[in-house]
Motif scaffolding. Structure first.
Motif, PDB file in Angstrom:
ATOM      1  N   LEU A 154       3.716   8.028  -5.018  1.00 55.94           N
ATOM      2  CA  LEU A 154       4.701   7.612  -4.010  1.00 55.94           C
ATOM      3  C   LEU A 154       6.113   7.683  -4.573  1.00 55.94           C
ATOM      4  CD1 LEU A 154       3.088   4.445  -2.374  1.00 55.94           C
ATOM      5  CD2 LEU A 154       3.756   6.516  -1.189  1.00 55.94           C
ATOM      6  N   ARG A 158       9.075  10.256  -3.459  1.00 61.48           N
ATOM      7  CA  ARG A 158      10.333   9.702  -2.962  1.00 61.48           C
ATOM      8  C   ARG A 158      11.553  10.352  -3.624  1.00 61.48           C
ATOM      9  NH1 ARG A 158      10.503   3.276  -1.883  1.00 61.48           N
ATOM     10  NH2 ARG A 158      12.618   3.057  -1.215  1.00 61.48           N
TER      11      ARG A 158
ATOM     12  N   HIS B  83      -0.672  -0.021  -0.413  1.00 63.73           N
ATOM     13  CA  HIS B  83      -0.618   1.056  -1.411  1.00 63.73           C
ATOM     14  C   HIS B  83       0.163   2.257  -0.881  1.00 63.73           C
ATOM     15  CE1 HIS B  83      -4.826  -0.428  -2.924  1.00 63.73           C
ATOM     16  NE2 HIS B  83      -3.949  -1.388  -2.814  1.00 63.73           N
ATOM     17  N   GLN B  84       0.447   2.240   0.428  1.00 64.20           N
ATOM     18  CA  GLN B  84       1.071   3.404   1.059  1.00 64.20           C
ATOM     19  C   GLN B  84       2.593   3.370   1.037  1.00 64.20           C
ATOM     20  OE1 GLN B  84      -1.100   5.900   2.488  1.00 64.20           O
ATOM     21  NE2 GLN B  84      -2.454   4.634   1.256  1.00 64.20           N
ATOM     22  N   ASP B  85       3.147   2.233   0.684  1.00 69.20           N
ATOM     23  CA  ASP B  85       4.603   2.106   0.649  1.00 69.20           C
ATOM     24  C   ASP B  85       5.010   1.479  -0.683  1.00 69.20           C
ATOM     25  OD1 ASP B  85       7.274   1.940   2.295  1.00 69.20           O
ATOM     26  OD2 ASP B  85       7.041   0.046   1.237  1.00 69.20           O
ATOM     27  N   LEU B  86       5.912   2.151  -1.367  1.00 69.35           N
ATOM     28  CA  LEU B  86       6.272   1.736  -2.731  1.00 69.35           C
ATOM     29  C   LEU B  86       6.871   0.326  -2.773  1.00 69.35           C
ATOM     30  CD1 LEU B  86       6.096   2.993  -5.505  1.00 69.35           C
ATOM     31  CD2 LEU B  86       8.399   3.869  -5.202  1.00 69.35           C
ATOM     32  N   TYR B  89       4.160  -2.216  -2.099  1.00 70.87           N
ATOM     33  CA  TYR B  89       3.262  -2.262  -3.257  1.00 70.87           C
ATOM     34  C   TYR B  89       3.903  -3.055  -4.402  1.00 70.87           C
ATOM     35  CZ  TYR B  89       1.334  -0.638  -7.685  1.00 70.87           C
ATOM     36  OH  TYR B  89       0.829  -0.597  -8.958  1.00 70.87           O
ATOM     37  N   GLN B  93       2.636  -6.539  -6.099  1.00 65.25           N
ATOM     38  CA  GLN B  93       2.397  -6.647  -7.540  1.00 65.25           C
ATOM     39  C   GLN B  93       3.199  -7.807  -8.135  1.00 65.25           C
ATOM     40  OE1 GLN B  93       1.076  -3.804 -10.228  1.00 65.25           O
ATOM     41  NE2 GLN B  93      -0.422  -4.546  -8.786  1.00 65.25           N
ATOM     42  N   ILE B 244      13.457  -0.008  -7.709  1.00 63.84           N
ATOM     43  CA  ILE B 244      13.115   0.864  -6.574  1.00 63.84           C
ATOM     44  C   ILE B 244      13.893   0.501  -5.314  1.00 63.84           C
ATOM     45  CG2 ILE B 244      10.818   1.592  -7.354  1.00 63.84           C
ATOM     46  CD1 ILE B 244       9.749  -0.336  -5.179  1.00 63.84           C
TER      47      ILE B 244
END
Lengths: 198, 247
Positions: A154, A158, B83-86, B89, B93, B244
């Protein structure tokens, strides 16, 4: 100790290998003792040689015995296709398939925030530098199909998509020879999602 | 054979020897436990998905002296969308790291298990992970027994901001009263949102508007409480989350 000191040292050395306990280490040590001297010397030299001469490819980060690895040196490979993997062993696994003809980029791990492994600890800056030149048309993300591997994919997607590259992810599904009945829900739902025309 | 049968969430999973993994579970019945899952790295292992972080499942464990052993289990919810989006996720965590580091092993923590599962449920649906994170941080601090005193100045009871958050007292103090050196400025709006989070938790969180400034203020207060009251100086996943958020 029940063994003479040289044997005890060999047993101790073998115990450092992954998956080798005291019993297996003893068996291996006695096997080595039973071999002709030349074979033992050749074995020891091979290990030292591998340790001394193996380095990382300057271009992709794979294991190599020269500045660049055998994949990067091969001019017949598709220079516009790049496969991103976590570990040099993943390169060997993919090479065994004989399906992929492009180049590789080894990250050296996967993003795991809870373990303190972020993008700066991986070879992501090098990946950006490699793909920034515009020579690649597609980047295949072949990180492991687990939580860390997905997060890494991911993250890379990105930062690569703004460069105008085609970014793809390897498929997820059931192992060949597997059994639907014993597959877990996550694997099954992913296999269903990734179904294709037959 | 002593067994533990409980609902649990995988907080952390790490490689252990050739084909095994060591996982940290937050169980409903026995709190945080460390478990050895044998053979799960093999491609045909039926437990491979069961030991992935952020998986809620029903686990059957054999209680060991140093570590429990995974015998069986089934997935209840894999929180696949996280788990599909940083950003989601990384936030999940962060929740797991906070819980893992603030709880001792083998001490029941039912309320925190329920809180964490609720936080992941809300996080799946909420488009603003930072808002969920602030609400979770405050609720966790409350559950751990360090609920900040926000009903007016700690000394004089003054009801209008801005205030300073005094980490030594775990309370807000006004500008006129004495405060410790590491106190930080906090607006009346941030105090109001914190009170709302502590009172209502995740209830109707989606309609609670929190500006980036207020979110930042609450985040700094919570980070300070984790540092001073729980000794969590460096939270690794929080640094990743911050990195991020910039890209």
């Amino acid at each position: 100790m029940f063994y003479p000191e040289p044997i005890a040292r060999v047993i101790e050395a073998f115990q450092k290998l992954p998956g080798v306990g005291p019993k297996t280490a003893q068996r291996l040590a006695f096997f080595v003792l039973s071999l002709p001297r030349e074979e033992v010397v050749a074995m020891a030299r091979a290990m030292v040689n591998a340790r001394d001469k193996t380095r990382y490819c300057q271009s992709c980060g794979n294991f190599s015995d020269a500045e660049t690895c055998f994949v990067c040196r091969d001019s017949r490979r598709d220079q516009s296709l790049l496969c991103v993997v976590q570990d040099p062993r993943d390169v060997l696994a993919l090479e065994r398939t004989r399906e992929f003809k492009g180049l590789y980029h080894v990250l050296g791990g996967a993003i795991s925030p809870i373990d303190g492994v972020g993008p700066d600890q991986l070879r992501i800056r090098e990946l950006l530098a490699r793909t920034g030149g515009g020579s690649f048309r597609e980047v295949v993300l072949a990180t492991n199909p687990n939580v860390e591997g997905e997060a890494t994919a991911l993250y890379i997607a990105r930062i690569l998509k703004p460069l105008g590259l085609r970014v793809t992810r390897i498929a997820h599904g059931l192992p060949v020879g597997g059994d639907l009945e014993y597959a877990d829900e996550v694997t099954l739902s992913r296999a269903m999602e990734g179904r294709r025309e037959f | 054979m002593v067994e533990l049968r409980s609902d649990a969430l995988v907080l952390r999973s790490r490689d252990w020897r050739e084909a095994d993994r060591q996982i940290t579970l937050l169980t409903r019945d026995a709190g945080k436990v460390t478990v050895l899952a044998r053979g799960v790295k093999k491609s045909k292992s039926k437990f491979a998905a069961l030991v992935e972080p952020l998986t809620l499942g029903r686990y059957l464990l054999h209680r060991g002296k140093a570590m429990d052993i995974l015998i069986q289990g089934e997935i209840v919810k894999p929180y696949f969308s996280l788990h599909q989006d940083l950003l989601h996720y990384a936030t999940a965590q962060y929740f797991c790291e906070l819980v893992e580091r603030s709880l001792p092993n083998n001490e029941p923590a039912v309320a925190i298990f329920i809180l964490l599962v609720a936080a992941l449920e809300i996080l799946e649906k909420d488009a603003n992970p930072a808002r969920v994170a602030r609400c979770f941080e405050l609720s966790l601090i409350d559950e751990l027994g360090f609920c900040p005193a926000l009903e007016g100045c700690f000394y004089c009871g003054q009801q209008s901001g801005p205030y300073y958050f005094d980490f030594a007292h775990g309370a807000i103090v006004c500008g006129q009263c004495p405060r410790s050196q590491d106190s930080i400025l906090i607006s009346g709006a941030a105090v109001a949102v914190m009170k709302r989070f502590l009172k209502q938790g995740f209830h109707r969180l989606a309609i609670c508007s929190v500006s980036a400034t207020v979110n930042g203020e609450i985040g700094r207060v919570c980070a300070g409480v984790f540092r001073t009251s729980l000794g969590l100086a460096e939270i690794k996943s929080r640094s990743f989350l911050a990195s991020i958020e910039k890209i």
